[in-house]
Design an enzyme around this catalytic site. Structure first.
Site, PDB file in Angstrom:
ATOM      1  N   ARG A  60     170.239   7.740 -60.186  1.00  0.00           N
ATOM      2  CA  ARG A  60     170.387   8.225 -58.807  1.00  0.00           C
ATOM      3  C   ARG A  60     171.843   8.480 -58.452  1.00  0.00           C
ATOM      4  O   ARG A  60     172.154   9.314 -57.596  1.00  0.00           O
ATOM      5  CB  ARG A  60     169.797   7.170 -57.856  1.00  0.00           C
ATOM      6  CG  ARG A  60     169.653   7.639 -56.423  1.00  0.00           C
ATOM      7  CD  ARG A  60     168.945   6.593 -55.567  1.00  0.00           C
ATOM      8  NE  ARG A  60     169.724   5.378 -55.446  1.00  0.00           N
ATOM      9  CZ  ARG A  60     169.250   4.141 -55.625  1.00  0.00           C
ATOM     10  NH1 ARG A  60     167.989   3.946 -55.920  1.00  0.00           N
ATOM     11  NH2 ARG A  60     170.038   3.096 -55.495  1.00  0.00           N
ATOM     12  N   LYS A 211     170.717  28.760 -51.583  1.00  0.00           N
ATOM     13  CA  LYS A 211     170.963  30.171 -51.321  1.00  0.00           C
ATOM     14  C   LYS A 211     171.792  30.786 -52.467  1.00  0.00           C
ATOM     15  O   LYS A 211     171.252  31.105 -53.490  1.00  0.00           O
ATOM     16  CB  LYS A 211     171.650  30.326 -49.958  1.00  0.00           C
ATOM     17  CG  LYS A 211     170.952  29.554 -48.822  1.00  0.00           C
ATOM     18  CD  LYS A 211     169.622  30.153 -48.417  1.00  0.00           C
ATOM     19  CE  LYS A 211     168.767  29.292 -47.498  1.00  0.00           C
ATOM     20  NZ  LYS A 211     169.361  28.739 -46.314  1.00  0.00           N
TER      21      LYS A 211
HETATM   22  C1  PLP Z   1     168.787  27.569 -45.563  1.00  0.00           C
HETATM   23  C2  PLP Z   1     169.855  26.918 -44.785  1.00  0.00           C
HETATM   24  C3  PLP Z   1     169.944  25.537 -44.719  1.00  0.00           C
HETATM   25  C4  PLP Z   1     168.920  24.634 -45.341  1.00  0.00           C
HETATM   26  O1  PLP Z   1     168.821  24.779 -46.708  1.00  0.00           O
HETATM   27  P1  PLP Z   1     167.478  24.354 -47.498  1.00  0.00           P
HETATM   28  O2  PLP Z   1     167.922  24.301 -48.897  1.00  0.00           O
HETATM   29  O3  PLP Z   1     166.469  25.408 -47.189  1.00  0.00           O
HETATM   30  O4  PLP Z   1     167.062  23.012 -46.967  1.00  0.00           O
HETATM   31  C5  PLP Z   1     171.012  24.988 -44.030  1.00  0.00           C
HETATM   32  N1  PLP Z   1     171.923  25.761 -43.411  1.00  0.00           N
HETATM   33  C6  PLP Z   1     171.851  27.094 -43.437  1.00  0.00           C
HETATM   34  C7  PLP Z   1     172.873  27.899 -42.750  1.00  0.00           C
HETATM   35  C8  PLP Z   1     170.811  27.726 -44.115  1.00  0.00           C
HETATM   36  O5  PLP Z   1     170.734  29.058 -44.127  1.00  0.00           O
END
Ligand code: PLP
Length: 397
Positions: A60, A211
């Protein structure tokens, strides 16, 4: 993982993306660090387990896979410590929990990622932290006037989710510093390649690595990077919470990082060209893209950012729902779905009216959030042009 001396520390960022955070000679010459799966890590003798002086102690808490990506992201964000998270939202909540305490007050930009608001208004409130939302365009003095004696955290996202207002992070940082507040910034849109919130004065930078770091829509991952002031808070909170990113996801994030420079350059170019094209369309009321010279906070983007990613918004002139459905339902290249930052183009409708609380959203018309992927730009334009034809056919009938 803390930043350590690196032979590529002075290399250009593109070189660093390729060579940073990996050590082939520690992996029998294999170019990529393999997926280290594991919970138990063995200690060679009693003295070592007593001293806990071993690089890796438990699954972890770290592995060579984890350390490599943390080191790479830490370098890119110009931080003191990066800790990977199982999702971007976990990065948001871990960052906030690292600095907030019961009885305190927190200022949050009205344009932050909506599930982050949900955390603030629910769990955080229940834990005794009070939250006030503020307009992202608030002048420095007006923001300072919203401070209370117990305000300890300011949380921003620039540009804002859905509507892309760029914030004056250095100005917010001055307010935060003067009031002894922590400043947290969600840096997902720009990625550390195009903006470094820590060098603009933030204490913690948040990255939904789901992303652009992963970049292929095939894994959930997050990262929190802290400056020296916040680094120990972050580590202690992370270890206390017990969250950890999966080894397979970390591998995919590390692989994504290697091509992130070229992908982002392409996203920048295509999305900006698409934004310019959409600006000429009669169906569009307004294009919300920080790199467009006519966009209200463009000067801040120009001052603080090195580039723009593939995500931006448009406001349609008011049309009936049927017309929007005809446009969206027939698209063949643009997919409708959440998240973004992968290789493919996406489109989702949104309504800022539904959740902005600091400043009422008064503009009519549907909002559309577009992610411009790596497809051919003319093919993408043709897909949208055919969509506008379908929209107009319904509007006129
Ligand atoms: C998508 C997103 C998140 C969250 O990310 P996840 O991996 O989907 O939990 C946080 N902040 C922003 C600006 C995002 O676009």
């Amino acid at each position: 993982m803390t930043k350590k001396a690196d032979p590529h520390a002075d290399a250009h960022v593109d070189t660093w993306l390729v060579h940073g955070g990996r050590d082939p000679w520690a992996q029998h010459g294999f170019v990529n660090t393999p997926v280290y799966r594991g919970s138990t890590i063995l200690y060679p003798d009693l003295a070592t387990i007593e001293s806990q002086k071993q690089t890796y102690t438990y699954g972890r808490k770290g592995s060579p896979s984890m350390a490599g990506l943390e080191e790479a992201l830490c370098h890119l964000e110009a931080g003191a410590r990066t800790m990977l998270q199982p999702s971007g939202l976990a990065a948001v909540t871990t960052a906030i929990l690292s600095v907030a305490a019961a009885g305190e007050h927190m200022l949050v930009a009205d344009t932050v990622y909506r599930p982050a608001r949900h955390f603030c208004d629910g769990v955080l409130k229940r834990m005794g932290v009070e939250v006030t939302y503020f307009d992202p365009g608030l002048a420095e003095a007006d923001l300072a006037s919203m401070l209370r004696p117990n305000t300890r955290v300011i949380y921003v996202e620039s540009p804002g989710s859905q509507t892309f207002e760029v914030m004056d992070i250095p100005a917010v940082a001055r307010v935060a510093r003067a009031a002894n507040c922590w400043l947290l910034a969600d840096n997902t849109w720009a990625s550390p390649l195009y903006c470094q919130p820590l060098t603009l004065g933030a204490d913690i930078s948040i990255q939904a690595a789901t992303k652009y770091v992963v970049g292929h829509a095939d894994a959930m991952l997050g990262a929190v990077t802290a400056n020296a002031r916040a680094a120990d808070r972050l580590r202690d909170t992370q270890f206390a919470m017990g969250t950890c990113a999966g080894s397979e996801e970390i591998y995919l994030g590390t692989r994504g990082l290697r091509t992130m420079g070229v992908r982002l350059a392409h996203h920048h170019q295509s999305a900006l060209a698409m934004a310019e094209w959409l600006q000429q369309r009669p169906e569009i009321a307004r294009v919300m893209h920080p790199a467009l010279p006519g966009f209200p906070t463009h000067h801040l983007w120009k001052r603080d950012f090195k580039g723009a990613s593939g995500l931006f918004g448009v406001l349609l002139k008011p049309v009936p729902r049927d017309a929007l459905a005809a446009m969206l339902d027939g698209l063949t290249l643009f997919g409708m779905g959440y998240s973004w930052g992968g290789f493919e183009s996406l489109i989702v409708p949104f309504e800022p009216k539904a959740y902005r609380t600091a400043t009422p959203w008064t503009e009519p018309g549907y909002g559309l959030r577009l992610h411009i992927g790596l497809e051919d730009l003319d093919d993408l334009k043709r897909d949208l042009a055919a969509g506008f034809d379908r929209l107009n056919a319904v509007t006129r009938s």
